[in-house]
Design a protein around this motif. Structure first.
Motif, PDB file in Angstrom:
ATOM      1  N   THR A 468     -25.587  53.113  46.829  1.00  0.00           N
ATOM      2  CA  THR A 468     -26.628  52.146  47.206  1.00  0.00           C
ATOM      3  C   THR A 468     -26.265  51.416  48.494  1.00  0.00           C
ATOM      4  OG1 THR A 468     -25.634  50.380  45.860  1.00  0.00           O
ATOM      5  CG2 THR A 468     -27.334  51.756  44.809  1.00  0.00           C
ATOM      6  N   GLN A 469     -24.981  51.097  48.670  1.00  0.00           N
ATOM      7  CA  GLN A 469     -24.542  50.421  49.890  1.00  0.00           C
ATOM      8  C   GLN A 469     -24.724  51.301  51.114  1.00  0.00           C
ATOM      9  OE1 GLN A 469     -20.468  49.086  49.129  1.00  0.00           O
ATOM     10  NE2 GLN A 469     -21.230  46.994  48.925  1.00  0.00           N
ATOM     11  N   ASN A 470     -24.316  52.570  51.002  1.00  0.00           N
ATOM     12  CA  ASN A 470     -24.369  53.465  52.158  1.00  0.00           C
ATOM     13  C   ASN A 470     -25.788  53.935  52.447  1.00  0.00           C
ATOM     14  OD1 ASN A 470     -24.176  56.514  53.260  1.00  0.00           O
ATOM     15  ND2 ASN A 470     -22.435  55.329  54.012  1.00  0.00           N
ATOM     16  N   ARG A 471     -26.551  54.216  51.392  1.00  0.00           N
ATOM     17  CA  ARG A 471     -27.891  54.780  51.589  1.00  0.00           C
ATOM     18  C   ARG A 471     -28.968  53.707  51.660  1.00  0.00           C
ATOM     19  NH1 ARG A 471     -26.637  57.829  54.286  1.00  0.00           N
ATOM     20  NH2 ARG A 471     -28.774  58.565  54.332  1.00  0.00           N
ATOM     21  N   LYS A 472     -28.561  52.424  51.432  1.00  0.00           N
ATOM     22  CA  LYS A 472     -29.496  51.292  51.534  1.00  0.00           C
ATOM     23  C   LYS A 472     -30.699  51.479  50.602  1.00  0.00           C
ATOM     24  CE  LYS A 472     -28.074  50.060  56.229  1.00  0.00           C
ATOM     25  NZ  LYS A 472     -26.894  50.922  56.205  1.00  0.00           N
ATOM     26  N   GLN A 473     -30.382  51.821  49.357  1.00  0.00           N
ATOM     27  CA  GLN A 473     -31.387  51.957  48.312  1.00  0.00           C
ATOM     28  C   GLN A 473     -30.954  51.155  47.092  1.00  0.00           C
ATOM     29  OE1 GLN A 473     -32.965  55.883  47.444  1.00  0.00           O
ATOM     30  NE2 GLN A 473     -32.245  56.695  49.411  1.00  0.00           N
ATOM     31  N   THR A 474     -31.864  50.916  46.172  1.00  0.00           N
ATOM     32  CA  THR A 474     -31.548  50.162  44.969  1.00  0.00           C
ATOM     33  C   THR A 474     -30.833  51.052  43.950  1.00  0.00           C
ATOM     34  OG1 THR A 474     -33.627  50.722  43.849  1.00  0.00           O
ATOM     35  CG2 THR A 474     -33.639  48.785  45.299  1.00  0.00           C
ATOM     36  N   PHE A 475     -30.232  50.404  42.955  1.00  0.00           N
ATOM     37  CA  PHE A 475     -29.557  51.136  41.883  1.00  0.00           C
ATOM     38  C   PHE A 475     -30.551  52.058  41.182  1.00  0.00           C
ATOM     39  CE2 PHE A 475     -27.949  51.975  37.692  1.00  0.00           C
ATOM     40  CZ  PHE A 475     -26.577  52.046  37.835  1.00  0.00           C
ATOM     41  N   GLU A 476     -31.759  51.553  40.921  1.00  0.00           N
ATOM     42  CA  GLU A 476     -32.779  52.335  40.218  1.00  0.00           C
ATOM     43  C   GLU A 476     -33.192  53.565  41.032  1.00  0.00           C
ATOM     44  OE1 GLU A 476     -32.290  48.554  38.545  1.00  0.00           O
ATOM     45  OE2 GLU A 476     -32.854  49.021  40.631  1.00  0.00           O
ATOM     46  N   GLN A 477     -33.303  53.404  42.356  1.00  0.00           N
ATOM     47  CA  GLN A 477     -33.673  54.538  43.211  1.00  0.00           C
ATOM     48  C   GLN A 477     -32.614  55.642  43.177  1.00  0.00           C
ATOM     49  OE1 GLN A 477     -34.296  52.089  46.781  1.00  0.00           O
ATOM     50  NE2 GLN A 477     -36.379  52.921  46.948  1.00  0.00           N
ATOM     51  N   ILE A 478     -31.342  55.236  43.294  1.00  0.00           N
ATOM     52  CA  ILE A 478     -30.258  56.228  43.281  1.00  0.00           C
ATOM     53  C   ILE A 478     -30.104  56.834  41.893  1.00  0.00           C
ATOM     54  CG2 ILE A 478     -27.779  56.581  43.602  1.00  0.00           C
ATOM     55  CD1 ILE A 478     -29.403  56.204  46.199  1.00  0.00           C
ATOM     56  N   ASP A 479     -30.231  56.021  40.860  1.00  0.00           N
ATOM     57  CA  ASP A 479     -30.098  56.525  39.494  1.00  0.00           C
ATOM     58  C   ASP A 479     -31.172  57.568  39.187  1.00  0.00           C
ATOM     59  OD1 ASP A 479     -28.850  56.500  36.919  1.00  0.00           O
ATOM     60  OD2 ASP A 479     -30.540  55.346  36.149  1.00  0.00           O
ATOM     61  N   SER A 480     -32.352  57.407  39.780  1.00  0.00           N
ATOM     62  CA  SER A 480     -33.452  58.339  39.519  1.00  0.00           C
ATOM     63  C   SER A 480     -33.208  59.719  40.121  1.00  0.00           C
ATOM     64  CB  SER A 480     -34.776  57.772  40.063  1.00  0.00           C
ATOM     65  OG  SER A 480     -34.768  57.745  41.486  1.00  0.00           O
ATOM     66  N   VAL A 481     -32.393  59.793  41.177  1.00  0.00           N
ATOM     67  CA  VAL A 481     -32.063  61.095  41.789  1.00  0.00           C
ATOM     68  C   VAL A 481     -30.622  61.490  41.486  1.00  0.00           C
ATOM     69  CG1 VAL A 481     -33.758  60.856  43.631  1.00  0.00           C
ATOM     70  CG2 VAL A 481     -31.422  60.061  44.019  1.00  0.00           C
ATOM     71  N   GLY A 482     -29.951  60.657  40.671  1.00  0.00           N
ATOM     72  CA  GLY A 482     -28.566  60.926  40.278  1.00  0.00           C
ATOM     73  C   GLY A 482     -28.541  61.680  38.963  1.00  0.00           C
ATOM     74  N   GLY A 483     -27.846  61.118  37.985  1.00  0.00           N
ATOM     75  CA  GLY A 483     -27.778  61.771  36.681  1.00  0.00           C
ATOM     76  C   GLY A 483     -27.094  63.110  36.710  1.00  0.00           C
TER      77      GLY A 483
END
Length: 584
Positions: A468-483
């Motif tokens: 989230t720090q590097n990509r400047k996105q929220t936890f929810e945004q990264i979690d949605s494309v993570g997993g």
């Protein structure tokens, strides 16, 4: 008694002779290795730059297999960056009249082939010819060779053009049958590295991600081949589906090849192209030879350092993969080197140890405070390989890079049932409640499972935090494309996991620009080991046995064996991608 002394003396003489022979062999190895490194090639006029079976493209100096137990290796390793620079230089070199691609089984990763293919496309703008010839041609080799102006095939040859597929092997029934227990803790429904131990078939989530990934990669590569060969995409699909490349006449009919000729005829055709007389020799120069013809040119002054990180990520000290202790030292050295004005971190890794990845990321964050840090992805930048990129000012990915896999897991095998069936049992005496929270015979205690689950969840949150720090996105945004999901480079760009689609060269140019450099040279790290160091490295008993097994069963099978048997790989939380994809 006399017989006893005679036997002792004979044994002593045998030992001395053996040591003497080994010493002579050792010295010869040093001499031959040194001679091989000092060779340089003089490029004659009317030369043809040749990419052949002996060309082994590697991403990092640590991938080069040398030393005492690799002296018979027929492949000459060439660094990707050096290969691209050689093709670029050949474009304006009056001594080089064209390129001949003669590789039936090209030794390179998919993104590396992409880069070389693009470099050859640029080379063609010079007006110089590019021809290709094949016998029994792998799909990867044809992908490269299809870029040529003309493709020639042996009359008895074949092109193994078939598309992409993956086969997932499952071990659950095997483990159940033989009483092997496997405790799995993971975060992410797409984190499929552990599926073979949990299921007897592929999960819908894993099938979805694999299908998307394979189709992304095949769409990119098949389109390029079809365009280069001037074949309609629908017809190209039909040709691939029907395996027509396997029959030379059909390969010719459907424009996979331009002509069926023997290799001697192919070389005679090139000689005619160069207006050489029949008795004149065709001057072929390999990529490695061409690089050696100019590699000793002056490279003083300011530097852009390319630090290569290739292979699995491990704790401790080692050379052939990414070891945290070694890479922490490399990064600190680059941070303190005043001649290094910018650093490109080239990642080609499916991940590994979460702890080791964290150590490397921290040191990269310190380096970034002093000088520009740009990341370039190779074939893989997944799990821990993606995690260590999170200090970058900018991230470049190749279109076909396997990217992301933001997820964490732990796998803990135990053998209670199989032991009990064979009359083996154990009792435990301990000082504290959880002194023996894990035992190979009894598995993990419920409290141990709970604790490891908390560790996995905590590591996942830390992973997403840095993203989230590097990509400047929220936890929810990264979690949605993570997993744990793996994306192609193209999709990673679309969802914001990388900044640009580009090559290692693009990353180097941006790093130099960010550092304000007008004149610079590129220096590679880590440095290649000397022949002397290689030989002594090979004398390690564990390394000798590993190399013998690897050579016997193949690299891919050895990596599976290592995951099952290496205690170091089983004893920690992992950030690792479950598979690799190759086009051959």
């Amino acid at each position: 008694m006399r017989s006893f002394f005679k036997n002792v003396l004979a044994n002593i003489v045998a030992i001395v002779l053996l040591c003497a022979l080994f010493f002579v062999f050792f010295i010869m190895m040093l001499v031959f290795s040194s001679m091989g490194n000092d060779k340089s090639v003089v490029v004659k006029d009317n030369s043809v730059l040749t990419i052949n079976l002996k060309t082994n493209i590697i991403d990092s100096p640590t991938e080069e297999e040398m030393g005492l137990f690799n002296i018979s290796d027929k492949h000459k390793s060439v660094m990707l960056y050096d290969a691209l620079e050689a093709i670029k230089k050949a474009k304006t070199d009056d001594h080089i009249k064209g390129i001949s691609i003669e590789a039936d089984d090209f030794h390179a990763g998919l993104t590396q082939i992409d880069d070389i293919r693009n470099a050859i496309e640029d080379f063609k703008k010079s007006g110089k010819f590019v021809y290709a010839y094949g016998n029994a041609v792998s799909q990867a080799s044809y992908y490269l060779g299809s870029v040529a102006d003309k493709y020639y095939l042996n009359p008895s040859g074949m092109i193994e053009l078939k598309g992409l597929a993956t086969e997932v092997t499952f071990f659950k029934d095997f483990a159940d049958k033989y009483g092997i227990g496997i405790e799995v803790i993971r975060h992410g429904k797409f984190k499929s590295a552990v599926e073979p131990f949990l299921r007897n078939d592929i999960s819908p989530e894993n099938k979805e991600q694999l299908g998307t990934l394979l189709n992304d990669i095949w769409k990119n590569t098949s389109t390029k081949m079809a365009v280069s060969r001037k074949i309609d995409t629908a017809q190209f699909k039909m040709v691939v589906d029907s395996l027509y490349g396997m029959i030379p006449e059909l390969g010719l009919k459907y424009k996979l090849a331009d002509k069926l000729i023997q290799k001697t005829e192919y070389e005679q055709m090139i000689k005619s192209k160069l207006s050489l007389k029949e008795k004149e020799k065709l001057n072929k120069v390999s990529l490695a030879g061409y690089i050696s013809s100019y590699e000793n040119e002056d490279k003083s002054g300011e530097k852009v350092a390319v630090l290569y990180a290739s292979g699995g990520i491990n704790n401790g000290d080692g050379y052939n993969e990414i070891y945290s202790e070694k890479y922490v030292k490399y990064i600190k050295d680059l941070q303190n080197d005043d001649k290094v004005k910018a650093v490109v971190f080239r990642i080609n890794s499916p991940g590994g140890s979460a702890n080791a990845s964290d150590e490397i990321l921290f040191e990269l964050q310190q380096l970034k405070k002093k000088k520009p840090l740009v990341v370039s992805f190779g074939d893989y930048a997944a799990s821990g390989g993606y995690y260590i990129a999170m200090a970058a000012d900018k991230i470049y990915s190749e279109p076909n890079t396997l990217t992301g896999s933001i997820g964490v897991f732990g796998v803990i095998p135990y053998y209670k049932d199989i032991a009990n069936k064979n009359g083996i049992r154990s009792d435990i005496v301990a000082t504290n409640a959880n002194s023996q929270y894990y035992s190979p015979l009894n598995g993990v205690t419920p409290y141990g499972v709970n604790l490891i689950t908390r560790s996995v969840e905590g590591t996942y949150k830390r992973f997403v935090h840095f993203v989230t720090q590097n990509r400047k996105q929220t936890f929810e945004q990264i979690d949605s494309v993570g997993g744990g999901r793996v994306w192609s480079g193209v999709r990673a760009k679309q969802i914001g996991l990388v900044d640009e689609l580009g090559t290692l060269n693009d990353a180097v140019k941006f790093a130099a620009q960010k550092a304000g450099l007008k004149s610079y040279h590129v220096s590679s790290y880590p440095k290649k080991m000397s022949p002397f160091e290689q030989i002594f490295k090979d004398l390690n008993e564990e390394d000798i046995s590993a190399r013998i097994i690897k050579n016997k069963i193949g690299k891919a099978n050895y990596e599976i064996l290592q995951q099952i048997t290496d205690q170091k790989l089983q004893s920690e939380v992992k950030m690792e991608m479950p598979y690799q994809i190759k086009i051959n």
